[in-house]
Design a protein around this motif. Sequence first.
Motif, PDB file in Angstrom:
ATOM      1  N   ALA A  21       0.828  -1.203   0.000  1.00 12.89           N
ATOM      2  CA  ALA A  21       0.000   0.000   0.000  1.00 12.89           C
ATOM      3  C   ALA A  21       0.864   1.255   0.000  1.00 12.89           C
ATOM      4  CB  ALA A  21      -0.933  -0.007   1.205  1.00 12.89           C
ATOM      5  N   ASP A  22       1.982   1.221   0.748  1.00 15.01           N
ATOM      6  CA  ASP A  22       2.902   2.358   0.763  1.00 15.01           C
ATOM      7  C   ASP A  22       3.479   2.607  -0.626  1.00 15.01           C
ATOM      8  OD1 ASP A  22       2.529   2.815   3.456  1.00 15.01           O
ATOM      9  OD2 ASP A  22       4.309   1.700   4.083  1.00 15.01           O
ATOM     10  N   LEU A  23       3.780   1.521  -1.333  1.00 17.01           N
ATOM     11  CA  LEU A  23       4.328   1.654  -2.679  1.00 17.01           C
ATOM     12  C   LEU A  23       3.331   2.307  -3.639  1.00 17.01           C
ATOM     13  CD1 LEU A  23       6.143  -1.798  -3.065  1.00 17.01           C
ATOM     14  CD2 LEU A  23       7.217   0.448  -2.825  1.00 17.01           C
ATOM     15  N   GLU A  24       2.030   2.127  -3.355  1.00 15.62           N
ATOM     16  CA  GLU A  24       0.986   2.729  -4.190  1.00 15.62           C
ATOM     17  C   GLU A  24       0.691   4.168  -3.774  1.00 15.62           C
ATOM     18  OE1 GLU A  24      -0.386   1.394  -6.866  1.00 15.62           O
ATOM     19  OE2 GLU A  24       0.806  -0.432  -6.623  1.00 15.62           O
ATOM     20  N   PRO A 100     -10.033 -13.646  -1.136  1.00 16.39           N
ATOM     21  CA  PRO A 100      -9.753 -14.890  -0.402  1.00 16.39           C
ATOM     22  C   PRO A 100      -8.265 -15.056  -0.109  1.00 16.39           C
ATOM     23  CG  PRO A 100     -10.145 -15.363  -2.715  1.00 16.39           C
ATOM     24  CD  PRO A 100     -10.411 -13.900  -2.538  1.00 16.39           C
ATOM     25  N   LYS A 101      -7.960 -15.631   1.049  1.00 17.04           N
ATOM     26  CA  LYS A 101      -6.581 -15.971   1.403  1.00 17.04           C
ATOM     27  C   LYS A 101      -6.266 -17.378   0.901  1.00 17.04           C
ATOM     28  CE  LYS A 101      -6.406 -13.307   5.736  1.00 17.04           C
ATOM     29  NZ  LYS A 101      -6.221 -13.423   7.198  1.00 17.04           N
ATOM     30  N   PRO A 102      -5.040 -17.623   0.479  1.00 21.78           N
ATOM     31  CA  PRO A 102      -3.940 -16.660   0.279  1.00 21.78           C
ATOM     32  C   PRO A 102      -4.200 -15.802  -0.944  1.00 21.78           C
ATOM     33  CG  PRO A 102      -3.305 -18.821  -0.524  1.00 21.78           C
ATOM     34  CD  PRO A 102      -4.653 -18.989   0.124  1.00 21.78           C
ATOM     35  N   PHE A 103      -3.685 -14.592  -0.941  1.00 19.15           N
ATOM     36  CA  PHE A 103      -3.962 -13.673  -2.033  1.00 19.15           C
ATOM     37  C   PHE A 103      -2.669 -13.053  -2.543  1.00 19.15           C
ATOM     38  CE2 PHE A 103      -4.358 -11.355   1.959  1.00 19.15           C
ATOM     39  CZ  PHE A 103      -3.495 -10.296   1.753  1.00 19.15           C
ATOM     40  N   SER A 104      -2.750 -12.514  -3.736  1.00 17.80           N
ATOM     41  CA  SER A 104      -1.644 -11.763  -4.316  1.00 17.80           C
ATOM     42  C   SER A 104      -1.730 -10.324  -3.842  1.00 17.80           C
ATOM     43  CB  SER A 104      -1.714 -11.822  -5.845  1.00 17.80           C
ATOM     44  OG  SER A 104      -0.958 -10.769  -6.414  1.00 17.80           O
ATOM     45  N   PRO A 105      -0.705  -9.795  -3.191  1.00 16.46           N
ATOM     46  CA  PRO A 105      -0.754  -8.388  -2.756  1.00 16.46           C
ATOM     47  C   PRO A 105      -1.004  -7.423  -3.905  1.00 16.46           C
ATOM     48  CG  PRO A 105       1.072  -9.518  -1.698  1.00 16.46           C
ATOM     49  CD  PRO A 105       0.534 -10.454  -2.750  1.00 16.46           C
ATOM     50  N   LYS A 106      -0.479  -7.734  -5.105  1.00 11.99           N
ATOM     51  CA  LYS A 106      -0.712  -6.868  -6.252  1.00 11.99           C
ATOM     52  C   LYS A 106      -2.184  -6.870  -6.645  1.00 11.99           C
ATOM     53  CE  LYS A 106       3.925  -7.133  -8.262  1.00 11.99           C
ATOM     54  NZ  LYS A 106       4.722  -7.514  -9.459  1.00 11.99           N
ATOM     55  N   GLU A 107      -2.820  -8.047  -6.591  1.00 10.29           N
ATOM     56  CA  GLU A 107      -4.251  -8.114  -6.902  1.00 10.29           C
ATOM     57  C   GLU A 107      -5.049  -7.343  -5.867  1.00 10.29           C
ATOM     58  OE1 GLU A 107      -7.977 -11.252  -6.998  1.00 10.29           O
ATOM     59  OE2 GLU A 107      -5.964 -12.004  -7.432  1.00 10.29           O
ATOM     60  N   LEU A 108      -4.676  -7.482  -4.600  1.00  9.49           N
ATOM     61  CA  LEU A 108      -5.367  -6.735  -3.549  1.00  9.49           C
ATOM     62  C   LEU A 108      -5.269  -5.239  -3.812  1.00  9.49           C
ATOM     63  CD1 LEU A 108      -6.817  -6.460  -0.845  1.00  9.49           C
ATOM     64  CD2 LEU A 108      -4.583  -6.646   0.289  1.00  9.49           C
ATOM     65  N   MET A 109      -4.107  -4.761  -4.199  1.00 15.89           N
ATOM     66  CA  MET A 109      -3.944  -3.332  -4.486  1.00 15.89           C
ATOM     67  C   MET A 109      -4.789  -2.912  -5.684  1.00 15.89           C
ATOM     68  SD  MET A 109      -2.129  -1.980  -2.137  1.00 15.89           S
ATOM     69  CE  MET A 109      -2.899  -3.183  -1.017  1.00 15.89           C
ATOM     70  N   ALA A 110      -4.921  -3.803  -6.674  1.00 11.96           N
ATOM     71  CA  ALA A 110      -5.768  -3.481  -7.824  1.00 11.96           C
ATOM     72  C   ALA A 110      -7.217  -3.347  -7.391  1.00 11.96           C
ATOM     73  CB  ALA A 110      -5.626  -4.570  -8.888  1.00 11.96           C
ATOM     74  N   ARG A 111      -7.637  -4.199  -6.482  1.00 15.84           N
ATOM     75  CA  ARG A 111      -9.020  -4.125  -6.002  1.00 15.84           C
ATOM     76  C   ARG A 111      -9.222  -2.898  -5.121  1.00 15.84           C
ATOM     77  NH1 ARG A 111     -11.875  -9.793  -5.755  1.00 15.84           N
ATOM     78  NH2 ARG A 111     -10.662 -10.935  -7.298  1.00 15.84           N
ATOM     79  N   TYR A 183     -12.975  -3.621 -11.631  1.00 13.67           N
ATOM     80  CA  TYR A 183     -11.624  -4.124 -11.839  1.00 13.67           C
ATOM     81  C   TYR A 183     -11.633  -5.209 -12.891  1.00 13.67           C
ATOM     82  CZ  TYR A 183     -13.329  -7.566  -8.404  1.00 13.67           C
ATOM     83  OH  TYR A 183     -14.070  -8.491  -7.724  1.00 13.67           O
ATOM     84  N   ALA A 184     -10.456  -5.454 -13.438  1.00  4.22           N
ATOM     85  CA  ALA A 184     -10.346  -6.475 -14.477  1.00  4.22           C
ATOM     86  C   ALA A 184     -10.627  -7.853 -13.893  1.00  4.22           C
ATOM     87  CB  ALA A 184      -8.942  -6.439 -15.089  1.00  4.22           C
TER      88      ALA A 184
END
Length: 226
Positions: A21-24, A100-111, A183-184
């Motif tokens: 999130a900080d990176l975004e 859902p867990k486990p998740f991709s942090p990048k996907e979470l940021m997209a959402r 989102y995609a």
Amino acid sequence: MPRILITDDDLHLRKLVRTYADLEGYQCEEAADGASALDALQHHDFDLIILDVMMPGSDGFETLAQIRKTSQIPVIMLTARTEEYDRLLGFNLGVDDYVPKPFSPKELMARVAAVLRRASGTPRQTGVLHFGGLTIEPDSHAVTTDGKRLNLPPKEFDLLLKLAQNERIVMSREKLLETVWGYAYYGDVRTVDTHIKSLREHLGSYRRLIQTVWGVGYKFENNDEK
């Protein structure tokens, strides 16, 4: 910059989400449980909450119910539980998205980005829609059946409106994910199916207006007008 509250009892997971999130460019605060999250909401303004389901004390559902008493702040829930009942409960309480867990942090940021875009101001939509005894009022987000107002969760209203505005047009699950959730397509078409099931239950006899097109998606059609 958007301000996010990350609520999870897993310290490692909180730090992982915060790093991305900080990176975004988001400003982040953390809470280890529901009580801490509610306390933070009383003292600070946030644009979005990332909320874990399984936490000590008040779980994510109980915490969300308390939040919705006073706020419509967007909420994304993290869950390792995949039972349909849990998803329906969350959607009925007004959750904006499930990851859902486990998740991709990048996907979470997209959402996160998609939910924030929607919350920042959906274009005003005019024109009341009538389908027999079903009335949909886009501006006031009101839905009535035979004069009785329904209390639809926000995403169910958005889904109903999108289908109704495209009457007789078959909309794929992927398209509904893209246009309603913003989102995609990431593969979780169950999100659409779960919302459709709950929406149909709320609509009662008017559930017939939402038709399943097997292998494709759904369409809104009033056969009574034929």
